[in-house]
Design an enzyme around this catalytic site. Structure first.
Site, PDB file in Angstrom:
ATOM      1  N   LYS A  13     -17.387-109.380 -32.826  1.00 44.90           N
ATOM      2  CA  LYS A  13     -18.563-108.484 -32.757  1.00 44.90           C
ATOM      3  C   LYS A  13     -19.182-108.284 -34.142  1.00 44.90           C
ATOM      4  O   LYS A  13     -20.389-108.350 -34.305  1.00 44.90           O
ATOM      5  CB  LYS A  13     -18.177-107.087 -32.250  1.00 44.90           C
ATOM      6  N   ARG A  88     -17.628 -96.649 -27.210  1.00 44.23           N
ATOM      7  CA  ARG A  88     -16.333 -97.178 -26.774  1.00 44.23           C
ATOM      8  C   ARG A  88     -15.825 -96.447 -25.536  1.00 44.23           C
ATOM      9  O   ARG A  88     -14.773 -96.808 -25.012  1.00 44.23           O
ATOM     10  CB  ARG A  88     -15.310 -97.007 -27.888  1.00 44.23           C
ATOM     11  N   ARG A 127      -6.737-112.156 -39.774  1.00 45.44           N
ATOM     12  CA  ARG A 127      -7.970-111.601 -40.338  1.00 45.44           C
ATOM     13  C   ARG A 127      -7.692-110.934 -41.682  1.00 45.44           C
ATOM     14  O   ARG A 127      -6.690-110.254 -41.860  1.00 45.44           O
ATOM     15  CB  ARG A 127      -8.550-110.568 -39.358  1.00 45.44           C
ATOM     16  N   ARG A 160      -6.031-105.261 -42.700  1.00 43.62           N
ATOM     17  CA  ARG A 160      -6.153-103.879 -42.236  1.00 43.62           C
ATOM     18  C   ARG A 160      -4.832-103.426 -41.634  1.00 43.62           C
ATOM     19  O   ARG A 160      -4.173-104.197 -40.947  1.00 43.62           O
ATOM     20  CB  ARG A 160      -7.272-103.786 -41.171  1.00 43.62           C
ATOM     21  N   ARG A 171      -4.362-101.414 -29.553  1.00 37.63           N
ATOM     22  CA  ARG A 171      -5.834-101.384 -29.570  1.00 37.63           C
ATOM     23  C   ARG A 171      -6.403-102.136 -28.357  1.00 37.63           C
ATOM     24  O   ARG A 171      -7.406-101.737 -27.788  1.00 37.63           O
ATOM     25  CB  ARG A 171      -6.356-101.996 -30.865  1.00 37.63           C
TER      26      ARG A 171
HETATM   27  P1  AMP Z   1     -13.189-100.981 -35.483  1.00 37.48           P
HETATM   28  O1  AMP Z   1     -13.421-101.338 -36.911  1.00 37.48           O
HETATM   29  O2  AMP Z   1     -14.456-100.936 -34.675  1.00 37.48           O
HETATM   30  O3  AMP Z   1     -12.120-101.834 -34.837  1.00 37.48           O
HETATM   31  O4  AMP Z   1     -12.629 -99.476 -35.475  1.00 37.48           O
HETATM   32  C1  AMP Z   1     -11.421 -99.136 -36.131  1.00 37.48           C
HETATM   33  C2  AMP Z   1     -10.877 -97.838 -35.562  1.00 37.48           C
HETATM   34  O5  AMP Z   1     -11.819 -96.776 -35.787  1.00 37.48           O
HETATM   35  C3  AMP Z   1     -10.631 -97.826 -34.058  1.00 37.48           C
HETATM   36  O6  AMP Z   1      -9.388 -98.395 -33.716  1.00 37.48           O
HETATM   37  C4  AMP Z   1     -10.702 -96.315 -33.773  1.00 37.48           C
HETATM   38  O7  AMP Z   1      -9.521 -95.658 -34.201  1.00 37.48           O
HETATM   39  C5  AMP Z   1     -11.833 -95.876 -34.679  1.00 37.48           C
HETATM   40  N1  AMP Z   1     -13.162 -96.001 -34.004  1.00 37.48           N
HETATM   41  C6  AMP Z   1     -14.189 -96.820 -34.367  1.00 37.48           C
HETATM   42  N2  AMP Z   1     -15.245 -96.673 -33.535  1.00 37.48           N
HETATM   43  C7  AMP Z   1     -14.870 -95.739 -32.620  1.00 37.48           C
HETATM   44  C8  AMP Z   1     -15.505 -95.171 -31.483  1.00 37.48           C
HETATM   45  N3  AMP Z   1     -16.750 -95.533 -31.099  1.00 37.48           N
HETATM   46  N4  AMP Z   1     -14.817 -94.233 -30.779  1.00 37.48           N
HETATM   47  C9  AMP Z   1     -13.576 -93.834 -31.143  1.00 37.48           C
HETATM   48  N5  AMP Z   1     -12.907 -94.355 -32.188  1.00 37.48           N
HETATM   49  C10 AMP Z   1     -13.539 -95.302 -32.933  1.00 37.48           C
END
Ligand code: AMP
Length: 214
Positions: A13, A88, A127, A160, A171
């Protein structure tokens, strides 16, 4: 153009989002990046969400909806934007719908990148990201020119914490549990643009371009 990128963590994404935003001259807005920036700055919000993020759980709808509401008020989002990692949950999707209605705006596309869980586990394990400029690499399929060093800004690359195998599995479980229902939510609204995410980065980009133009 107003676009949402939907798909499991590690589906591409973020990478595809960058290409779309460059083609269309719109900002990429990632709630994950916004939350990681809060953590890096050591803000109250950052401290509050640190443990939740490291476990791979979702932070509260309220927090991310507030973040998005504020971010969309920035001038660069006036003519369009691409959302990466938001919404989400159905609650977040409904809140976004209301937010856009208040602005007399509409979504154009929800790009869904489809990838199997097994492929995701392999991909996320390799990654590497640059905490300084958010560039993303993959030590197998898209390695940096110099080992461990960001091509874009020369900063050190890291894995990460939430890209470690056990967290990846949780996740993915969270995605299937809470986020996948957005596929039918947006399909019903006639906004879904699905693409097979396993055909390689360039081919995925071409497919997306065909669907959404620009
Ligand atoms: P990402 O970089 O999009 O994978 O986000 C990393 C982490 O941030 C996720 O695993 C959640 O803990 C938190 N997070 C990011 N976006 C959201 C969202 N829209 N709703 C809830 N938690 C989020």
């Amino acid at each position: 153009m107003r676009i949402i990128m939907l798909g499991p963590p590690g589906s591409g994404k973020g990478t595809q989002g960058v290409l779309i935003t460059e083609r269309n001259g719109i900002p990429q807005i990632s709630t994950g990046d916004l939350l990681r920036e809060s953590r890096a700055k050591g803000t109250e919000l950052g401290k509050k969400v640190a443990g939740i993020m490291d476990r791979g759980d979702l932070v509260s709808d309220e927090i991310v909806i507030d973040l998005i509401r504020e971010r969309l008020q920035e001038p660069d989002a006036a003519a369009g934007f691409l959302l990466d990692g938001f919404p989400r949950t159905v609650v977040q999707a409904e809140a976004l719908g209301e937010l856009l209605a208040d602005r007399s705006e509409k979504l154009d596309y929800v790009v869904l990148i489809d990838v199997t869980d097994d492929e995701i586990v392999g991909r996320l394990g390799s990654r590497r990201v640059c905490p300084a400029c958010n560039a993303v690499f993959n030590i197998d399929s898209n390695p940096p020119v110099k080992d461990g060093i960001c091509d874009e800004c020369g900063g050190p690359l890291v894995q990460r914490d939430d890209d470690k195998p056990a967290t990846i599995r949780s996740r993915l479980a969270v995605y299937h549990d809470q986020t996948e229902s957005l596929v039918s939510f947006y399909k019903k609204l006639g906004l879904l643009a699905p693409v097979n995410g396993s055909i390689g980065q360039n081919a995925v980009s071409v497919e997306i371009e065909k669907m959404i133009g620009g």
